[in-house]
Scaffold this active site. Structure first.
Site, short mmCIF file in Angstrom:
data_model
loop_
_atom_site.label_atom_id
_atom_site.label_comp_id
_atom_site.label_asym_id
_atom_site.label_seq_id
_atom_site.Cartn_x
_atom_site.Cartn_y
_atom_site.Cartn_z
N ARG A 18 -16.74 21.08 -46.19
CA ARG A 18 -15.91 21.30 -45.57
C ARG A 18 -16.11 22.39 -45.66
O ARG A 18 -15.77 23.18 -43.74
CB ARG A 18 -15.08 20.41 -45.56
CG ARG A 18 -14.28 19.65 -45.12
CD ARG A 18 -13.08 19.11 -45.29
NE ARG A 18 -12.98 19.09 -47.04
CZ ARG A 18 -12.17 17.99 -47.53
NH1 ARG A 18 -10.38 18.02 -47.31
NH2 ARG A 18 -11.59 17.48 -49.44
N GLN A 78 -25.00 14.10 -62.08
CA GLN A 78 -24.72 13.00 -61.92
C GLN A 78 -26.22 12.79 -61.25
O GLN A 78 -25.79 13.21 -59.83
CB GLN A 78 -23.26 13.28 -61.23
CG GLN A 78 -22.69 12.06 -61.04
CD GLN A 78 -21.40 12.48 -60.77
OE1 GLN A 78 -21.10 13.05 -59.82
NE2 GLN A 78 -20.27 11.47 -60.25
N ARG A 426 -37.48 77.52 -43.89
CA ARG A 426 -36.87 77.29 -42.19
C ARG A 426 -37.96 78.57 -42.01
O ARG A 426 -37.89 79.11 -41.98
CB ARG A 426 -35.01 77.30 -42.31
CG ARG A 426 -34.67 78.35 -42.24
CD ARG A 426 -33.48 78.77 -42.72
NE ARG A 426 -33.03 79.84 -42.72
CZ ARG A 426 -31.25 80.73 -43.42
NH1 ARG A 426 -31.02 79.72 -43.41
NH2 ARG A 426 -31.46 81.21 -43.35
#
Length: 449
Positions: A18, A78, A426
């Site tokens: 689900r 299991q 820069r």
């Protein structure tokens, strides 16, 4: 007094169809931790020494995931799904080692309270042979009823099998049990499958034990302890309950939250007293916050350490490895990743600092980034104490900015800057008079064509 030994068997073999997910149901997370890991933590908090995890045949994802959060757990498979008693007996070799107490829990009940488990164990210590954890509800339809007589639990009756009188019972079965270790295998082996489904039900040990004159009792816990998760809606509901508990715990410890319902924590979040948290903050796994810190609104924090009186946000993101020192500040729209921000350092606006150290008292201007990745490898940026990085600078790693150094705004820095130096990276500004007017005219003329 010698401590009682305890084995916790956690049943986690269900497919969880689900959930509509490729991920096993019990590995879906609550507060950043797989729900089955919440069950493990509860068992450990209740004093369980050994853990047995029962998984389904072919559950390779479980085999890989379990060691990550409980490396000491034994894993049992299991092979066929023949009921809850059959699942518990998958761990027969562990039970046979001999324990004082055996706890049986389900991997999809992440809100189990360790105190409820500890109470069940205390009842075993006081002489009970089987303790069934129950809860009360005004709407018991669909739940198995706990049928008691003279203080003893005599049966667990499934809803469809109840008499009219039994249907009025509001004390219901959570599925969680504590069994005296000396009785466990004998009771489990006596469970038959003479029922409509041909399955071996763990609940049958109540009547089997009663017929043998054993002491079978029920212990009451809150409904939340039994809340099983079967779909995404229930997962969200469990998350909401967990978060509400955590918020309450943290506020009672001395933390202020303006709108606690909007703050979300992870399973391992640590927040010291006198921390102030504004609305809409998310704490992912691995976060610790020291006293006096302020976490401002809309911040996202994971894998980070926040020092005393530090300030984060608003709209800040701290990624794993972020380590803020005392009075450090990471402001709005900043991101810090795998970086140490030492005491008093400030990263105030629109900045990315990754794979770096920002020295004590340094100031990082708005729009600064550490260029730490070349597409193949990460590189480190070291910014010295007291350095000042001007706005809109790009620091190309590997790089060292010395102590008290100054980087001019708008710079691209590719070479190390010594202590007390001023660095420009820069192009020189060039101004062309009247050129803007000419440019606008050209664009206007082009638009008319």
């Amino acid at each position: 007094m010698t401590a009682r030994s305890c084995l916790s068997i956690i049943l986690a073999a269900g497919e969880g169809t689900r959930m509509k997910s490729a991920l096993p149901k019990v590995l879906h997370k609550i507060a950043g931790l797989p729900m089955v890991a919440h069950v493990v933590r509860a068992a450990q908090s209740a004093g369980s020494g050994d853990l047995a995890m029962v998984i389904g045949y072919g559950a390779e994802q479980m085999r890989e995931a379990v060691p990550a959060f409980v490396p000491e757990a034994e894993i049992f498979v299991q092979e066929e799904r023949l009921g809850t008693a059959h699942a518990v007996l998958s761990a027969r070799s562990a039970i046979a080692r001999g324990y004082d107490d055996v706890l049986v829990m389900f991997g999809d009940t992440p809100l189990i309270d360790p105190a409820a488990l500890a109470d069940a164990r205390a009842r075993l210590a006081a002489g009970a042979d089987v303790v069934v954890l129950g809860f009360r509800t005004e709407n018991p339809a669909g739940y198995g009823r706990l049928v008691e007589k003279d203080g003893a639990l005599v049966a667990i009756r499934e809803d469809k099998d109840c008499t009219e009188e039994e249907r009025r019972i509001t004390f219901c079965n959570s599925g969680l049990m504590a069994i005296a270790g000396a009785r466990a295998l004998s009771l489990l082996d006596a469970v038959g499958n003479d029922n409509a489904k041909g399955e071996y039900y763990l609940t049958d040990i109540v009547e089997i034990g009663g017929a043998r004159g054993l002491k079978i009792v029920a212990a009451e816990a809150s409904f939340e302890n039994a809340l099983g998760i079967n779909n995404r809606a229930e997962l969200a509901g469990a998350e909401a309950i967990w978060q509400k508990r955590k918020r309450q715990e943290i506020m009672l410890s001395g933390v202020t939250m303006i709108a606690p319902e909007t703050v979300f924590f992870s399973y391992d979040t640590e927040v010291d007293p006198d921390v102030f948290i504004e609305p809409n903050v998310y704490f992912g796994p691995g976060v610790s916050v020291e006293g006096g810190a302020t976490i401002r609104a809309f911040s996202h924090i994971e894998g980070a350490t926040i020092g005393p009186r530090a300030e984060v946000g608003p709209f800040a993101r701290l990624r794993p490895g972020a380590d803020l020192g005392e009075k450090a500040k990471v402001g709005n729209f900043c991101e810090v990743k795998k970086a140490t921000v030492e005491a008093g350092a400030k990263i105030n606006h629109l900045t990315y600092i990754g794979d770096a150290r920002v020295g004590a008292g340094a100031n990082i201007g708005a729009g600064t980034i550490t260029c730490n990745y070349d597409g193949y490898s990460k590189f480190f940026t070291d910014i010295g104490a007291g350095a000042f990085i001007g706005s809109n600078s790009a620091l190309v790693a590997p790089l060292t900015i010395g102590e008290r150094a100054y980087v001019a705004s708008g710079s691209i820095i590719t070479e190390n800057v010594p202590d007390d130096s001023l660095a420009f990276g820069r192009a020189r500004q060039k101004t062309l008079p009247e050129r803007a007017k000419l440019l606008r005219q050209r664009r206007a003329d082009a638009a008319k064509k």
